[in-house]
Design an enzyme around this catalytic site. Structure first.
Site, PDB file in Angstrom:
ATOM      1  N   SER A 123      21.336  17.779  -1.389  1.00  0.00           N
ATOM      2  CA  SER A 123      20.383  15.920  -1.175  1.00  0.00           C
ATOM      3  C   SER A 123      18.906  16.421  -1.704  1.00  0.00           C
ATOM      4  O   SER A 123      18.483  16.899  -3.151  1.00  0.00           O
ATOM      5  CB  SER A 123      19.669  16.118  -0.085  1.00  0.00           C
ATOM      6  N   LYS A 175       2.716  -4.230   9.872  1.00  0.00           N
ATOM      7  CA  LYS A 175       2.090  -2.369  10.307  1.00  0.00           C
ATOM      8  C   LYS A 175       3.461  -1.918  10.755  1.00  0.00           C
ATOM      9  O   LYS A 175       3.026  -0.796  11.793  1.00  0.00           O
ATOM     10  CB  LYS A 175       0.578  -3.107  10.902  1.00  0.00           C
TER      11      LYS A 175
END
Length: 294
Positions: A123, A175
């Site tokens: 990764s 948000k």
């Protein structure tokens, strides 16, 4: 209730536990170092003659400032003709992985870089390595896991049982995306998925460009698959399956140095860097939740 607060304050507990457990060891090793290794003229002389350098990347990728510093020094040191980048890391956060990848790319433009996968190169740590001249993997290495993940918890049932609720004042529809206090809304999941997809596309595109692979075949070399070294070579993720001596000789050939002298590492500094890095990683993992190239 006790378990809730134990989880809430686990980062603080981890830090205090680390300090209590290892502080005396750090002090003891520091004293030993200054008694035994403080002045080593041979080390200084070797540094002046050195023309090859080894830089290590180990553990979870969170804070890469030290590795970036070593890369920058190698870039500016005209005596250093080549760098062996030794990797043993499961990956980590996206941003520092990308930072390392492009630091290696810049270094490669000045002098050859050979990556040696000594254990795991997966990764984010694979991302960090893609622009090297060669990637050589130990026969027992695990390679790949080219993918991106974002995880969070839904603690709403636990909070309800112990009588805890949240109060939120916000501006902006998204948000509160990723909040652990409730199940995510569909539109929040879609927005997060778009972030994951865009990051994944960046990842596979860079891998394909660096390794001369067809990005359309990303399901073959990516898709978060884990490969053995032999399998990784078959799909084009590594160049050779061999030991570190082979990697060193490859770098010597690419660097065209007639009398290879490796820059000596300060063993104490190396130990302390690894020690602190692993400690910070373990502590950080207690409260870092976000986008990871795992």
């Amino acid at each position: 209730m006790f378990n809730f607060f134990k989880t809430l304050f686990s980062p603080v507990i981890a830090i205090l536990d680390f300090i209590t457990k290892y502080f005396k060891t750090i002090v003891f090793l520091t004293i030993i170092y200054f008694i035994v290794f403080d002045s080593n003229e041979n080390l200084v002389d070797n540094d002046k003659l050195a023309n090859l350098q080894k830089i290590e990347l180990s553990g979870a990728i969170l804070d890469v400032s030290k590795v970036l510093e070593n890369i920058e020094k190698a870039k500016k040191d005209n005596n250093i003709k080549g760098v062996l980048f030794v990797v043993d890391s499961p990956g980590g956060a996206v941003a520092p992985s990308v930072e390392l990848a492009y630091a290696i790319k810049e270094l490669k433009e000045l002098k050859p870089v050979v990556v040696y996968a000594s254990g795991v190169i997966a990764s984010g740590s694979y991302y960090s390595s893609i622009w090297a001249n060669k990637i050589i993997a130990n026969p027992g290495s695990m390679v790949g896991s080219i993918g991106v993940i974002m995880q969070g918890v839904n603690a709403s049932e636990l909070m309800e049982k112990i009588g805890v609720s949240t109060q939120t004042v916000k501006a902006g529809k998204y948000k509160e995306t990723g909040t652990p206090s409730r199940k995510w809304f569909d539109y929040e999941e879609k927005q997060l998925q778009s972030v994951i997809d865009d990051t994944y596309n960046m990842f596979i595109t860079d891998v394909a460009n660096a390794r001369n692979l067809d990005v359309k075949n990303h399901n073959v070399f990516a898709d978060a698959k884990i490969f053995t070294s032999k399998q990784a070579k078959e799909v084009g993720l590594v160049d050779e399956v061999a030991t570190i001596s082979f990697a060193q000789n490859t770098l010597i050939e690419l660097s065209k140095v007639k009398n290879p002298i490796w820059k000596k590492e300060d063993k104490f500094e190396k130990f302390m860097d690894k020690f602190v890095s692993e400690a910070v990683s373990k502590i950080s993992m207690n409260f870092v939740t976000g986008l990871k190239a795992y």
